[in-house]
Design an enzyme around this catalytic site. Structure first.
Site, PDB file in Angstrom:
ATOM      1  N   THR A 144      -6.195   8.609  -3.932  1.00 15.61           N
ATOM      2  CA  THR A 144      -5.054   8.015  -3.961  1.00 15.61           C
ATOM      3  C   THR A 144      -4.186   7.887  -2.661  1.00 15.61           C
ATOM      4  O   THR A 144      -4.326   6.835  -2.270  1.00 15.61           O
ATOM      5  CB  THR A 144      -4.118   8.974  -4.854  1.00 15.61           C
ATOM      6  N   LYS A 168     -11.208  14.611  -3.929  1.00 13.89           N
ATOM      7  CA  LYS A 168     -10.135  13.807  -3.633  1.00 13.89           C
ATOM      8  C   LYS A 168      -8.783  14.631  -3.498  1.00 13.89           C
ATOM      9  O   LYS A 168      -8.539  15.778  -4.296  1.00 13.89           O
ATOM     10  CB  LYS A 168      -9.675  12.532  -4.243  1.00 13.89           C
ATOM     11  N   THR A 179      -2.916  17.585  -6.154  1.00 15.25           N
ATOM     12  CA  THR A 179      -3.912  16.665  -6.996  1.00 15.25           C
ATOM     13  C   THR A 179      -5.294  16.440  -6.498  1.00 15.25           C
ATOM     14  O   THR A 179      -5.644  15.669  -5.597  1.00 15.25           O
ATOM     15  CB  THR A 179      -3.399  15.078  -7.007  1.00 15.25           C
ATOM     16  N   GLU A 263      -1.374  14.813   3.764  1.00 17.23           N
ATOM     17  CA  GLU A 263      -0.413  13.601   3.736  1.00 17.23           C
ATOM     18  C   GLU A 263       0.534  13.942   4.920  1.00 17.23           C
ATOM     19  O   GLU A 263       1.346  14.665   5.122  1.00 17.23           O
ATOM     20  CB  GLU A 263       0.334  13.387   2.537  1.00 17.23           C
ATOM     21  N   ASN A 386       6.050  11.090   0.180  1.00 16.77           N
ATOM     22  CA  ASN A 386       6.380  11.596  -1.176  1.00 16.77           C
ATOM     23  C   ASN A 386       7.784  11.121  -1.568  1.00 16.77           C
ATOM     24  O   ASN A 386       8.079  11.151  -2.709  1.00 16.77           O
ATOM     25  CB  ASN A 386       6.272  13.166  -1.001  1.00 16.77           C
ATOM     26  N   SER A 391       7.022   4.204  -5.783  1.00 16.26           N
ATOM     27  CA  SER A 391       7.526   2.787  -5.757  1.00 16.26           C
ATOM     28  C   SER A 391       6.235   2.034  -5.137  1.00 16.26           C
ATOM     29  O   SER A 391       5.343   2.674  -4.846  1.00 16.26           O
ATOM     30  CB  SER A 391       8.477   2.948  -4.753  1.00 16.26           C
TER      31      SER A 391
END
Length: 391
Positions: A144, A168, A179, A263, A386, A391
């Site tokens: 992702t 992942k 996740t 991230e 985040n 979007s």
């Protein structure tokens, strides 16, 4: 790459979130494989987690794992469970498998239901891909916000058997089986009971030892399949230990990659707490440091702010004597017996904090308890990713 015998891989572009990328993958065992699963402790368990738990409880074996990215199928109630079952029926019909023998995984935005019309359209290319795709293709399909596919492998002792894993995860990471999805395969033959115990212990030593942001997802899940195609059998303590060591090696390598790919992350902290009254006390301390936004932002800014580490320890709930605490960063003791050392800490720490990997070692006293945690820093980019995730 070492790939276990007896497994085939398939991928497809279903368009679950965006066009032009693989977002559906399947791993298929040639025959019934000993199955194992470890699942999120989040009370809001996604439909595929609930279905996977039911499948593991119902049967000691499975034939396949199917994973989609781009749609989590979480917080979707009974309709979401029905969608999950229907997706397994579609995959079973396409790949010639019984739906009950397929273990499901999903990742994506919480809330929306599965786009079953896109599952139907993806079945023909998924079936055509079976045996043509490889582990790296499957690892790419389940990404992702990951920036690279995560695959690791190891040989089982000096035997022909192999353990291969993929996962992942980059954000919403604090597995308490974020996740975070993982699949581990081996061509060693091991009974389901032993295999399930091994996987649970390996997850505790790896995926449960990392944090990015302290969030445990609705979809966290690790599945393991042991097909036995190598002919190597786990028949005694020695062979079981060899398989377990390979399994832990693979899972720890994958866990490190998750923090490395956090991230927006730029650093990997390896936080070690020793000298606690017991392991539970050490666990409180190590997680308080690893979860602290102040510690994480200081690391990002290359600021040797030991006070943030001390403050996190003090509020952790762990019982210790502050006057007995020692803190070292990068092997350099900067805080000892409850006070900073008389050194030019900023100058000493400058080269250490330029590294990607930074060790933080804490001694709370002289007790037997200890714990280790890998944690990322916290950056502007994490907020950007985040803030705009849907979007």
């Amino acid at each position: 790459m070492l790939v276990p015998q007896g497994f085939s891989f398939a991928v497809a572009q279903a368009g679950f979130k965006r066009e032009g990328r693989y977002d559906l993958a399947a791993v298929v065992s040639d025959g019934p494989a000993s199955s194992a699963g470890v699942f999120t402790t989040n009370l809001f368990k996604a439909a595929p987690v609930l279905a996977g738990m039911q499948a593991i409880e119902a049967s000691p074996t499975a034939r396949a794992v199917v994973v989609n990215s781009g749609q989590a199928n979480a917080c979707t109630g009974e309709p979401g469970l029905a969608d999950c079952r229907q997706s397994l029926e579609l995959v079973g019909a396409a790949l010639g498998l019984e739906p009950d023998a397929i273990l499901p995984m999903s990742t994506g935005v919480i809330g929306p239901r599965l786009k079953l019309e896109r599952w139907r359209a993806a079945m023909e290319p998924l079936a055509a891909s079976l045996g043509q795709a490889g582990p790296m293709d499957a690892a790419k399909a389940i990404m992702t916000t990951d920036t690279f596919p995560k695959v690791a492998w190891a040989r089982v002792g000096d035997t022909p058997a192999v353990v291969l894993g993929m996962c992942k995860g980059a954000g919403m990471i604090c597995p308490n089986m974020a996740t975070m999805l993982g699949i581990v395969l081996t061509d060693a033959a091991v009974d389901p009971g032993t295999w399930r115990q091994m996987l649970a212990q390996a997850v505790d030593e790896s995926f449960n030892r990392v944090t990015v942001d302290g969030d445990t997802s609705t979809n966290d899940c690790v599945f393991g399949l042991a097909g036995g195609a190598s002919g190597v059998e786990v028949v005694d303590d020695e062979s079981a230990q060899a398989l377990y060591e390979a399994l832990v090696d693979v899972c720890q390598s994958l866990a490190y990659m998750i923090v490395q790919d956090a991230e927006g992350g730029t650093k990997v902290m390896r936080i070690t707490v020793a000298g606690a009254r017991d392991d539970a006390q050490a666990e409180l301390a190590v997680r308080a440091v690893g979860h602290s936004p102040l510690v994480k932002t200081a690391l990002y800014g290359r600021d040797a702010n030991w006070g943030r580490i001390a403050a996190a320890l003090g509020r952790s709930g762990a019982a210790f004597d502050p006057a007995a605490v020692t803190i070292a960063i990068g092997g350099v003791v900067i805080f000892e017996q409850g006070r900073p050392v008389d050194l030019d800490i900023d100058a000493l720490m400058a080269p250490v904090l330029r590294r990607q990997d930074v060790d933080i070692d804490v001694t709370l006293g002289d007790g037997p308890g200890g714990a280790v945690l890998l944690a990322s820093d916290l950056t502007h980019e994490y907020v950007s990713i985040n803030a705009d995730y849907r979007s």
